[in-house]
Scaffold this motif. Structure first.
Motif, PDB file in Angstrom:
ATOM      1  N   SER A  25       0.824  -1.200   0.000  1.00  0.00           N
ATOM      2  CA  SER A  25       0.000   0.000   0.000  1.00  0.00           C
ATOM      3  C   SER A  25       0.864   1.258   0.000  1.00  0.00           C
ATOM      4  O   SER A  25       0.581   2.224  -0.720  1.00  0.00           O
ATOM      5  N   LEU A  33      -7.954  -7.634  -0.207  1.00  0.00           N
ATOM      6  CA  LEU A  33      -7.630  -8.394   1.000  1.00  0.00           C
ATOM      7  C   LEU A  33      -8.628  -9.523   1.214  1.00  0.00           C
ATOM      8  O   LEU A  33      -9.839  -9.303   1.153  1.00  0.00           O
ATOM      9  N   LEU A  41      -9.953  -7.844   8.721  1.00  0.00           N
ATOM     10  CA  LEU A  41      -9.875  -7.279   7.373  1.00  0.00           C
ATOM     11  C   LEU A  41     -10.359  -5.833   7.353  1.00  0.00           C
ATOM     12  O   LEU A  41      -9.752  -4.971   6.713  1.00  0.00           O
ATOM     13  N   LYS A  42     -11.437  -5.585   8.072  1.00  0.00           N
ATOM     14  CA  LYS A  42     -11.994  -4.235   8.133  1.00  0.00           C
ATOM     15  C   LYS A  42     -10.996  -3.270   8.770  1.00  0.00           C
ATOM     16  O   LYS A  42     -10.785  -2.145   8.287  1.00  0.00           O
ATOM     17  N   LYS A  45      -8.103  -2.611   6.297  1.00  0.00           N
ATOM     18  CA  LYS A  45      -8.568  -1.700   5.241  1.00  0.00           C
ATOM     19  C   LYS A  45      -8.584  -0.261   5.744  1.00  0.00           C
ATOM     20  O   LYS A  45      -8.127   0.669   5.047  1.00  0.00           O
ATOM     21  N   GLN A  46      -9.074  -0.062   6.948  1.00  0.00           N
ATOM     22  CA  GLN A  46      -9.127   1.284   7.525  1.00  0.00           C
ATOM     23  C   GLN A  46      -7.731   1.853   7.738  1.00  0.00           C
ATOM     24  O   GLN A  46      -7.484   3.040   7.479  1.00  0.00           O
ATOM     25  N   GLU A  49      -6.317   2.855   4.328  1.00  0.00           N
ATOM     26  CA  GLU A  49      -6.962   4.071   3.819  1.00  0.00           C
ATOM     27  C   GLU A  49      -6.546   5.296   4.620  1.00  0.00           C
ATOM     28  O   GLU A  49      -6.381   6.387   4.055  1.00  0.00           O
ATOM     29  N   GLU A  54      -5.227   2.411  -0.934  1.00  0.00           N
ATOM     30  CA  GLU A  54      -6.507   1.968  -1.484  1.00  0.00           C
ATOM     31  C   GLU A  54      -6.630   0.459  -1.296  1.00  0.00           C
ATOM     32  O   GLU A  54      -5.745  -0.297  -1.701  1.00  0.00           O
ATOM     33  N   ALA A  55      -7.737   0.029  -0.677  1.00  0.00           N
ATOM     34  CA  ALA A  55      -7.926  -1.398  -0.415  1.00  0.00           C
ATOM     35  C   ALA A  55      -9.405  -1.739  -0.361  1.00  0.00           C
ATOM     36  O   ALA A  55     -10.236  -0.927   0.060  1.00  0.00           O
ATOM     37  N   ILE A  56      -9.711  -2.928  -0.819  1.00  0.00           N
ATOM     38  CA  ILE A  56     -11.033  -3.513  -0.638  1.00  0.00           C
ATOM     39  C   ILE A  56     -10.821  -4.872   0.026  1.00  0.00           C
ATOM     40  O   ILE A  56      -9.698  -5.377   0.068  1.00  0.00           O
ATOM     41  N   TYR A  57     -11.886  -5.454   0.559  1.00  0.00           N
ATOM     42  CA  TYR A  57     -11.731  -6.785   1.140  1.00  0.00           C
ATOM     43  C   TYR A  57     -12.962  -7.628   0.869  1.00  0.00           C
ATOM     44  O   TYR A  57     -14.060  -7.107   0.600  1.00  0.00           O
TER      45      TYR A  57
END
Length: 245
Positions: A25, A33, A41-42, A45-46, A49, A54-57
């Motif tokens: 990142s 992820l 995972l949440k 991601k936070q 960010e 930039e990330a999605i899971y």
């Protein structure tokens, strides 16, 4: 360079996967992820960010081909491509064979072998269409050396090496898909927590007393990714300096 590359990471909720996600990142990669623990995972991601990444899971069980296919589709639908997958999810419940820990054997085979195969199968269509891609599979020093208690685990990690080399031979020429095996030694992660055989646990704890940090493996993964497309890093072993085997 890793900048703008779309990278799927399994087992991303802790250890090597988490550290790899953070490092990539910071280099501008777009992260996808995957793991089973949504809360972890949440949080990751936070964190990414908050640092400008930039990330999605997607909560994913790597032992399900359907869930791995769904993960790859989610990555492609979101970012329009898949550049790299890091098949990192793994289990290591070491035990002596006469203990007959059948459930643990089955889980290792499902996660360590089938999980890698399903990851490869899910991303190959996208990479073949693009005529470029990179599959990084996490094996182990145990995929090179066998010790009492590691028979099944070593077998799964030997299999990862065989699968990765087969992938290289099939897809590097013509489709420009790189295949990399990373084989860590003792790394400070949650991996040893699944060992239930007390006859093995004490000796492994001794080996892991000198374990290196997970970010050491993350840097190795990033090194392989950042080589130019015409350069394939096929296999790397990374041990603690004081690890004998």
């Amino acid at each position: 360079m890793a900048k703008e590359k779309v990278v799927i990471i399994t087992g991303a909720s802790s250890g090597i996967g988490e550290e790899t996600a953070k490092l990539l990142s910071g280099k501008g990669a777009k992260l996808v992820l995957a793991a089973r623990r949504e809360e972890r995972l949440k949080e990751l991601k936070q964190q990414i960010e908050a640092s400008g990444g930039e990330a999605i899971y997607q909560v994913t069980d790597v032992t399900s081909s359907e869930e791995m296919e769904s993960l790859a589709k989610y990555a492609y639908d979101t970012f329009g491509k898949i550049d790299v997958i890091v098949n990192n999810a793994g289990l290591m419940p070491l035990s002596l064979l006469h203990k007959k820990k059948y459930d643990e054997w089955d889980k290792m085979i499902d996660v360590n072998i089938k999980g890698v195969l399903y990851g490869i199968g899910a991303v190959l269509p996208y990479m073949r269409e693009k005529k470029e891609g990179h599959v990084i599979n996490i094996s182990s020093v145990a995929g090179h050396e066998i010790s009492p208690g590691s028979s099944v685990y070593s077998a799964t990690k030997f299999a990862v090496r065989a699968i990765t080399e087969g992938l290289r031979m099939e897809e590097s020429v013509g489709n420009n898909i790189r295949a990399t095996i990373i084989s860590p030694g003792a790394v400070s992660t949650e991996l040893t927590e699944t060992i239930t055989d007390d006859d093995v646990k004490s000796s492994i704890d001794a080996v892991y007393s000198g374990a290196i940090k997970a970010d050491s493996i993350a840097r190795t993964i990033v090194f392989a990714i950042e080589e130019p497309a015409e350069v394939a890093i096929n296999e790397i072993l990374v041990r603690p300096t004081n690890q004998e085997w």
